[in-house]
Design a protein around this motif. Structure first.
Motif, PDB file in Angstrom:
ATOM      1  N   MET A 134       0.835  -1.206   0.000  1.00  0.00           N
ATOM      2  CA  MET A 134       0.000   0.000   0.000  1.00  0.00           C
ATOM      3  C   MET A 134       0.872   1.260   0.000  1.00  0.00           C
ATOM      4  N   ARG A 135       1.941   1.232   0.810  1.00  0.00           N
ATOM      5  CA  ARG A 135       2.834   2.395   0.866  1.00  0.00           C
ATOM      6  C   ARG A 135       3.574   2.578  -0.455  1.00  0.00           C
ATOM      7  N   GLY A 272       1.084   7.584   1.494  1.00  0.00           N
ATOM      8  CA  GLY A 272       2.111   6.589   1.805  1.00  0.00           C
ATOM      9  C   GLY A 272       2.493   6.586   3.271  1.00  0.00           C
ATOM     10  N   LEU A 273       2.471   7.754   3.913  1.00  0.00           N
ATOM     11  CA  LEU A 273       2.804   7.840   5.327  1.00  0.00           C
ATOM     12  C   LEU A 273       1.689   7.309   6.220  1.00  0.00           C
ATOM     13  N   VAL A 274       0.440   7.643   5.884  1.00  0.00           N
ATOM     14  CA  VAL A 274      -0.664   7.336   6.803  1.00  0.00           C
ATOM     15  C   VAL A 274      -1.312   5.979   6.548  1.00  0.00           C
ATOM     16  N   ASN A 275      -1.064   5.363   5.381  1.00  0.00           N
ATOM     17  CA  ASN A 275      -1.711   4.083   5.093  1.00  0.00           C
ATOM     18  C   ASN A 275      -1.436   3.016   6.163  1.00  0.00           C
ATOM     19  N   PRO A 276      -0.182   2.834   6.620  1.00  0.00           N
ATOM     20  CA  PRO A 276       0.037   1.835   7.682  1.00  0.00           C
ATOM     21  C   PRO A 276      -0.772   2.136   8.946  1.00  0.00           C
ATOM     22  N   TRP A 277      -0.904   3.406   9.292  1.00  0.00           N
ATOM     23  CA  TRP A 277      -1.685   3.801  10.476  1.00  0.00           C
ATOM     24  C   TRP A 277      -3.151   3.422  10.277  1.00  0.00           C
ATOM     25  N   LEU A 283      -9.063   0.609   9.046  1.00  0.00           N
ATOM     26  CA  LEU A 283      -9.646   1.508   8.031  1.00  0.00           C
ATOM     27  C   LEU A 283      -9.087   1.109   6.672  1.00  0.00           C
ATOM     28  N   ASP A 284      -9.822   0.250   5.963  1.00  0.00           N
ATOM     29  CA  ASP A 284      -9.337  -0.262   4.690  1.00  0.00           C
ATOM     30  C   ASP A 284      -9.694   0.690   3.557  1.00  0.00           C
ATOM     31  N   ALA A 285      -9.330   0.299   2.335  1.00  0.00           N
ATOM     32  CA  ALA A 285      -9.560   1.148   1.163  1.00  0.00           C
ATOM     33  C   ALA A 285     -11.029   1.472   0.981  1.00  0.00           C
ATOM     34  N   ASP A 286     -11.913   0.499   1.210  1.00  0.00           N
ATOM     35  CA  ASP A 286     -13.335   0.716   0.990  1.00  0.00           C
ATOM     36  C   ASP A 286     -13.896   1.794   1.907  1.00  0.00           C
ATOM     37  N   ARG A 287     -13.545   1.722   3.171  1.00  0.00           N
ATOM     38  CA  ARG A 287     -14.049   2.723   4.124  1.00  0.00           C
ATOM     39  C   ARG A 287     -13.508   4.109   3.815  1.00  0.00           C
TER      40      ARG A 287
END
Length: 414
Positions: A134-135, A272-277, A283-287
């Motif tokens: 994802m990052r 890229g920074l916040v995706n791991p958080w 909180l997945d892509a859909d939400r």
């Protein structure tokens, strides 16, 4: 899955990022060159739309065979072959004396760089863990935004000095350099089992498993209209809107495009920074898309209503408000088995870039059609964008309606 050591993974990312930077520069350069090309070749709005869309037509035409080739032969070998076509496209475009040759050059360029994102994402599906995927996806898109930044003011500054034709000679040379770096820096692709579920011998052939997958069907309209439309605005129609609706000069328009692309660069860097958080908190892509995309609809509606008052700031806000839709690419890859990753990504990319082509050319046709009905230029642009807004709203409605058992988080496969 064979995860690369951190240092090797960084080196591979940088190699792929360089090729994608050049791909994005080629993609967006027509927005800056539009006034020059329109004057030199007497192009109408529909011609500009078709010319810019020709890149995406070539891009989309390669996606289905590309996916199978990536699964079979791997990123390095496939991308090297495709970049050779891009070099040819730059040379054809640089010597064009008419619209047909310009269009042929753009189609070849689009086909040639069509693996510059799909190849790394296919590799990342094998070489990186899900959070890193994802990052890496977000930071690849950030690199693409940097390429689009380079296609604005730097190109505008070089035009009086070098002219637009030598710019394409230079791009061809840089693509050759990228081929050399790619051959030296990317791991080989071994024909071995790709995960516990499916290996090359047992994986389904063709694209039927991808087309039938409920998550793919859920997000495909968003890819076509929202993602494809965002790229269409960023790489073409934001520029003509600023000049013909908001009254910008060519230099002011190029400056506006520069800041739009800087905004996109910052947005993808932040993702890229916040995706791991977000991932750690469920909180997945859909939400994220369900919550974020309505803002893009509101901003586009405000642009249509504001008309001449909507300039580069409004278009920057619109493009940034769409960026959550980019989360669909790694989500689609992870929703299907690893052995189908290349085909899943390429099928979704086909939806995106078919959408770019349709939206770019379609808005040009709509503007010309509304002008043919004796509507003023400003009103014609606003009406065309209103039609585009309706298409986006329908795509978002389909995405929300198909929620529940079609969530990507429920279908991730190793």
């Amino acid at each position: 899955m064979s995860v690369l050591p951190r240092r090797t993974a960084i080196a591979v990312f940088l190699v792929f990022a360089f090729t994608y930077f050049l791909s994005a520069l080629l993609r967006a350069i027509t927005a800056t060159l539009a006034p020059v090309l329109a004057q030199e070749f007497a192009l109408q709005a529909s011609d500009l739309g078709l010319l810019a869309g020709g890149y995406f037509l070539g891009f989309a035409a390669t996606q289905l065979p590309l996916g199978s080739w990536l699964d079979r032969h791997g990123p390095r070998k496939v991308l090297l072959g495709f970049l050779g076509v891009a070099v040819l496209g730059c040379m054809v475009f640089s010597v064009a004396t008419g619209f047909a040759a310009l269009l042929a050059g753009r189609v070849l360029c689009g086909a040639g760089v069509s693996a510059c994102l799909m190849a790394p994402l296919t590799g990342y599906r094998r070489w990186l863990d899900p959070v890193a995927q994802m990052r890496a996806n977000s930071w690849m898109l950030m690199t693409g935004s940097l390429g689009m930044v380079a296609s604005t003011l730097p190109v505008q500054w070089l035009l009086p000095v070098a002219g637009w034709r030598p710019l394409f000679w230079g791009l061809a040379a840089l693509l050759v350099v990228a081929m050399g770096v790619l051959a030296a820096g990317v791991p080989a692709w071994h024909a071995r089992a790709q995960g516990p579920q499916l290996g090359p011998a047992t994986a389904p052939q063709g694209y039927a498993a991808v087309w039938r997958h409920p998550y793919f069907r859920r997000v495909a309209p968003l890819g076509f209209f929202t993602y494809g439309g965002m790229v269409a605005m960023q790489t073409l129609w934001a520029g003509p809107w600023m000049q013909r609706v908001a009254g910008y000069s060519p230099l002011e328009s190029a400056t506006g495009l520069f800041w739009i692309n800087v905004s996109m660069l910052c947005a993808f860097w932040s993702w890229g920074l916040v995706n791991p958080w977000f991932q750690r908190r469920g909180l997945d892509a859909d939400r994220l898309m369900t919550a974020g995309l309505p803002l893009s609809l509101l901003v586009l509606a405000a642009i249509v209503v504001a008309g001449p008052a909507a300039g580069s700031g409004a278009w920057a806000l619109y493009c940034v408000s769409c960026t959550s839709v980019a989360l669909t690419q790694p989500a689609v890859a992870m929703a299907l088995p690893q052995a189908l990753a290349g085909r899943a990504l390429s099928a979704f990319n086909l939806a995106i870039f078919a959408g770019v082509f349709v939206v770019q050319w379609g808005i040009g046709l709509a503007v010309d059609a509304f002008e043919a009905l004796d509507m003023p230029v400003v009103a014609s642009f606003r009406a065309a964008m209103a039609v585009y807004l309706a298409c986006n709203a329908l795509a978002y409605g389909w995405f929300v309606r198909r929620a529940g058992r079609h969530n990507a988080v429920q279908t991730f496969a190793p």
